[in-house]
Write a protein that holds these residues in place. Sequence first.
Motif, short mmCIF file in Angstrom:
data_model
loop_
_atom_site.label_atom_id
_atom_site.label_comp_id
_atom_site.label_asym_id
_atom_site.label_seq_id
_atom_site.Cartn_x
_atom_site.Cartn_y
_atom_site.Cartn_z
N LEU A 33 0.84 -1.21 0.00
CA LEU A 33 0.00 0.00 0.00
C LEU A 33 0.86 1.25 0.00
CD1 LEU A 33 -2.91 1.22 0.36
CD2 LEU A 33 -2.51 1.10 2.83
N MET A 34 0.49 2.21 -0.85
CA MET A 34 1.05 3.56 -0.80
C MET A 34 -0.11 4.54 -0.66
SD MET A 34 4.13 3.67 -3.63
CE MET A 34 4.70 5.30 -3.08
N VAL A 35 0.05 5.52 0.24
CA VAL A 35 -1.01 6.51 0.49
C VAL A 35 -0.40 7.90 0.37
CG1 VAL A 35 -2.64 7.43 2.19
CG2 VAL A 35 -2.26 4.95 2.03
N GLY A 36 -1.06 8.77 -0.40
CA GLY A 36 -0.60 10.14 -0.53
C GLY A 36 -0.90 10.69 -1.91
N THR A 37 -0.75 11.99 -2.06
CA THR A 37 -0.97 12.64 -3.35
C THR A 37 -0.05 12.04 -4.40
OG1 THR A 37 -1.54 14.69 -2.20
CG2 THR A 37 -1.03 14.86 -4.54
N LEU A 38 -0.58 11.83 -5.58
CA LEU A 38 0.19 11.20 -6.64
C LEU A 38 1.00 12.26 -7.38
CD1 LEU A 38 -2.56 8.79 -8.01
CD2 LEU A 38 -1.14 8.60 -5.97
N GLU A 39 2.26 12.41 -6.97
CA GLU A 39 3.15 13.41 -7.55
C GLU A 39 4.58 12.88 -7.50
OE1 GLU A 39 2.22 16.78 -5.17
OE2 GLU A 39 3.44 16.14 -3.48
N PRO A 40 5.49 13.46 -8.29
CA PRO A 40 6.83 12.87 -8.42
C PRO A 40 7.59 12.68 -7.13
CG PRO A 40 6.45 14.44 -10.19
CD PRO A 40 5.27 14.55 -9.26
N ARG A 41 7.47 13.61 -6.18
CA ARG A 41 8.29 13.50 -4.96
C ARG A 41 7.92 12.28 -4.12
NH1 ARG A 41 6.16 15.35 -0.04
NH2 ARG A 41 4.05 16.21 -0.20
N LYS A 42 6.73 11.73 -4.32
CA LYS A 42 6.33 10.54 -3.59
C LYS A 42 7.04 9.28 -4.10
CE LYS A 42 3.33 12.50 -0.81
NZ LYS A 42 3.53 12.53 0.65
N ASN A 43 7.66 9.42 -5.28
CA ASN A 43 8.58 8.39 -5.77
C ASN A 43 7.89 7.05 -6.04
OD1 ASN A 43 11.12 7.51 -6.58
ND2 ASN A 43 11.73 6.91 -4.52
N HIS A 44 6.74 7.12 -6.68
CA HIS A 44 6.05 5.88 -7.05
C HIS A 44 6.88 5.05 -8.04
CE1 HIS A 44 2.75 8.43 -5.54
NE2 HIS A 44 2.15 7.30 -5.23
N VAL A 45 7.72 5.72 -8.82
CA VAL A 45 8.50 5.00 -9.83
C VAL A 45 9.38 3.93 -9.19
CG1 VAL A 45 10.37 5.24 -11.50
CG2 VAL A 45 8.47 6.85 -11.54
N THR A 46 10.06 4.28 -8.09
CA THR A 46 10.89 3.28 -7.41
C THR A 46 10.03 2.14 -6.88
OG1 THR A 46 12.61 4.87 -6.83
CG2 THR A 46 12.46 2.91 -5.46
N ALA A 47 8.84 2.46 -6.36
CA ALA A 47 7.95 1.41 -5.86
C ALA A 47 7.54 0.47 -6.99
CB ALA A 47 6.72 2.04 -5.21
N MET A 48 7.29 1.03 -8.20
CA MET A 48 6.91 0.19 -9.33
C MET A 48 8.06 -0.75 -9.72
SD MET A 48 3.89 1.29 -9.70
CE MET A 48 2.92 2.78 -9.42
N HIS A 49 9.27 -0.23 -9.74
CA HIS A 49 10.42 -1.08 -10.07
C HIS A 49 10.63 -2.17 -9.01
CE1 HIS A 49 12.20 0.69 -13.71
NE2 HIS A 49 11.67 1.83 -13.29
N VAL A 65 -2.41 1.96 -4.81
CA VAL A 65 -1.94 3.34 -4.72
C VAL A 65 -3.15 4.21 -4.41
CG1 VAL A 65 -0.76 5.22 -5.89
CG2 VAL A 65 -0.11 2.85 -6.37
N VAL A 66 -3.21 4.74 -3.20
CA VAL A 66 -4.36 5.50 -2.71
C VAL A 66 -4.01 6.98 -2.68
CG1 VAL A 66 -5.83 5.93 -0.71
CG2 VAL A 66 -5.24 3.58 -1.35
N GLY A 67 -4.85 7.81 -3.28
CA GLY A 67 -4.64 9.24 -3.25
C GLY A 67 -5.06 9.91 -4.54
N GLY A 68 -5.33 11.20 -4.46
CA GLY A 68 -5.72 11.95 -5.65
C GLY A 68 -4.51 12.31 -6.49
N GLU A 69 -4.75 12.53 -7.77
CA GLU A 69 -3.65 12.85 -8.68
C GLU A 69 -3.18 14.28 -8.46
OE1 GLU A 69 -3.94 11.96 -12.77
OE2 GLU A 69 -4.80 9.95 -12.45
#
Length: 208
Positions: A33-49, A65-69
């Motif tokens: 689970l990831m929670v938070g606004t979907l923006e680059p600083r949240k670093n979703h890319v590393t989580a995807m890898h 992935v929970v949160g607004g864009e």
Amino acid sequence: EPTFAPAAAAEVQRVRDKYTLRDHAGAPRPYLLMVGTLEPRKNHVTAMHALARIKAMGLPHTLLVVGGEGWLFEPIKAQVAALGLDADVRFTGYVPAADLPALYTGAVAVLQPTLYEGFGFPVLEAMACGAPVVCSNVSSLPEAAGAAALLVAPTDDEALAAAVQRLMTESQLAAELRRLGMQRAATFRWERCAAETVAVYQQVLAQA
């Protein structure tokens, strides 16, 4: 907030049925689970890898992935497709506040690989709900998490995947982090924050 506490099994099952991806037999799959606004600083890319590495191990886990864009998020969604994770990642958007504690409680791990963070409320919310946490070792997160989470370099997807794998396979470690996390989260309360802020004002006034 006091609403963040371990959820009952029935509540966890309810949110699993509502949000999680399912296997071929129709059963809810275990999730990160990831929670938070979907923006680059949240670093979703590393989580995807990291998730791609976990899938290569043959594990069935998915990522919610929970949160607004926020801003510049389309390239992150494109990364999901590029890594072949369309069947393993779900973007839920905003969820009702009432669903969050159970989502945290049911997670195998809550990920917060943020590049920089002002405070990091999801780390403490997850801990308060009894979820093991893996988060960045930079910015404010080490101070918030203390010794109650696994910390990794935010751009090291191999280390993130290894930390998550440990939580999947080392039940004693996961249980210990749940215990330590709830203790840690209990020290962060608005009442204490207010009392300590008042104390600072009183000290300054006494010296004026």
